[in-house]
Design a protein around this motif. Structure first.
Motif, PDB file in Angstrom:
ATOM      1  N   THR A  30       0.839  -1.207   0.000  1.00 34.59           N
ATOM      2  CA  THR A  30       0.000   0.000   0.000  1.00 34.59           C
ATOM      3  C   THR A  30       0.868   1.248   0.000  1.00 34.59           C
ATOM      4  OG1 THR A  30      -1.747  -1.177   1.190  1.00 34.59           O
ATOM      5  CG2 THR A  30      -1.853   1.232   1.196  1.00 34.59           C
ATOM      6  N   ASP A  33       1.890   1.735  -3.386  1.00 32.50           N
ATOM      7  CA  ASP A  33       0.725   2.198  -4.159  1.00 32.50           C
ATOM      8  C   ASP A  33       0.512   3.701  -3.996  1.00 32.50           C
ATOM      9  OD1 ASP A  33       0.227  -0.371  -5.050  1.00 32.50           O
ATOM     10  OD2 ASP A  33      -1.421  -0.754  -3.656  1.00 32.50           O
ATOM     11  N   VAL A  34       0.703   4.206  -2.783  1.00 34.16           N
ATOM     12  CA  VAL A  34       0.554   5.641  -2.532  1.00 34.16           C
ATOM     13  C   VAL A  34       1.644   6.427  -3.251  1.00 34.16           C
ATOM     14  CG1 VAL A  34       0.710   7.434  -0.734  1.00 34.16           C
ATOM     15  CG2 VAL A  34      -0.688   5.389  -0.341  1.00 34.16           C
ATOM     16  N   LYS A  38      -1.263   4.861  -7.355  1.00 34.00           N
ATOM     17  CA  LYS A  38      -2.279   3.823  -7.554  1.00 34.00           C
ATOM     18  C   LYS A  38      -3.361   3.905  -6.481  1.00 34.00           C
ATOM     19  CE  LYS A  38      -2.796  -1.180  -8.109  1.00 34.00           C
ATOM     20  NZ  LYS A  38      -2.138  -2.500  -7.977  1.00 34.00           N
ATOM     21  N   THR A  39      -2.956   4.304  -5.266  1.00 36.39           N
ATOM     22  CA  THR A  39      -3.878   4.500  -4.153  1.00 36.39           C
ATOM     23  C   THR A  39      -3.703   5.917  -3.622  1.00 36.39           C
ATOM     24  OG1 THR A  39      -3.816   2.171  -3.517  1.00 36.39           O
ATOM     25  CG2 THR A  39      -4.481   3.728  -1.821  1.00 36.39           C
ATOM     26  N   ARG A  40      -4.817   6.581  -3.344  1.00 34.56           N
ATOM     27  CA  ARG A  40      -4.772   7.937  -2.798  1.00 34.56           C
ATOM     28  C   ARG A  40      -4.934   7.892  -1.282  1.00 34.56           C
ATOM     29  NH1 ARG A  40      -2.336  10.694  -6.616  1.00 34.56           N
ATOM     30  NH2 ARG A  40      -3.284  10.326  -8.637  1.00 34.56           N
ATOM     31  N   THR A  42      -6.118   9.007   2.353  1.00 33.18           N
ATOM     32  CA  THR A  42      -7.255   9.817   2.813  1.00 33.18           C
ATOM     33  C   THR A  42      -6.764  11.058   3.547  1.00 33.18           C
ATOM     34  OG1 THR A  42      -7.354   8.361   4.748  1.00 33.18           O
ATOM     35  CG2 THR A  42      -8.902   7.907   2.957  1.00 33.18           C
ATOM     36  N   SER A  55       0.580  12.814  -3.832  1.00 36.16           N
ATOM     37  CA  SER A  55      -0.830  12.552  -3.558  1.00 36.16           C
ATOM     38  C   SER A  55      -1.751  13.400  -4.432  1.00 36.16           C
ATOM     39  CB  SER A  55      -1.151  12.794  -2.077  1.00 36.16           C
ATOM     40  OG  SER A  55      -0.965  14.156  -1.741  1.00 36.16           O
TER      41      SER A  55
END
Length: 202
Positions: A30, A33-34, A38-40, A42, A55
């Motif tokens: 993860t 991914d950040v 690929k992943t934002r 929060t 981000s």
């Protein structure tokens, strides 16, 4: 609610080769991914250098900024030749000439996937389990490659193979439950009581 990353604070210096270890579900993938968009997240930020907030950037912008990634599961086109796969990854050439039926072995997929990441000429290379499924000889060669790459790139390596990590690392970060559990040399983190309890076992 479950947090894959929980107020994770981590700094990687330019030109460093950092190894990231930890149990399954610790947040290692993860985190990558950040970094790659690929992943934002929060909340929080992920900076590349002093000015680029990853981000707020697209995956394409992040790749163009100089971040390359070798995924845990190789992402290659099995019906293409090695050269065609590499040409697809090259920044200047996105054309596909023809598709062939040749299949790649698992080891060849790993090596090709690592080569694809290098074709982007990245400043930062993220390697997610680069020696998974490799023979001892292939693992040794990959360690040599990582040490060679360190001369020109910053590397972040996520891996479970401790002998491989021992060969390439000067600093290791242990993640657990989305947070930094410990940092130091491999010997230091292996002697850490929290690491033994939550990851290595007795």
């Amino acid at each position: 609610a479950f947090r894959a990353l929980n107020e994770l604070s981590l700094y990687i210096d330019e030109g460093e080769l950092r190894c990231i270890i930890g149990p399954n579900g610790a947040g290692k993938t993860t985190m990558m991914d950040v970094i790659t968009g690929k992943t934002r997240p929060t909340t929080g930020t992920a900076f590349f250098g002093q000015t680029m907030d990853l981000s707020k950037m697209s995956t394409e912008e992040i790749a163009e900024a100089g971040i390359g990634r070798k995924f845990q599961k190789p992402t290659v086109f099995e019906n293409f030749t090695v050269m065609e796969n590499l040409l697809l990854a090259a920044p200047r050439d996105k054309t596909v000439r023809r598709s062939l039926s040749a299949k790649l072995s698992a080891d060849a997929q790993q090596a090709l996937d690592e080569s694809l990441a290098l074709m982007q000429k990245p400043k930062l290379i993220l390697l997610d389990e680069p020696v998974a499924g490799m023979t001892d000889a292939e693992t040794e060669r990959t360690a040599e490659l990582c040490l060679e790459l360190k001369k020109r790139h910053t590397l972040v390596v996520v891996e479970h193979d401790m002998s491989f990590i021992d060969t390439i690392s000067s600093k290791v970060t242990v993640l657990a439950q989305g947070q930094v559990l410990a940092e130091g040399t491999l010997a230091e983190v292996q002697a850490n009581e929290d690491v033994i309890e939550k990851y290595l076992g007795r």
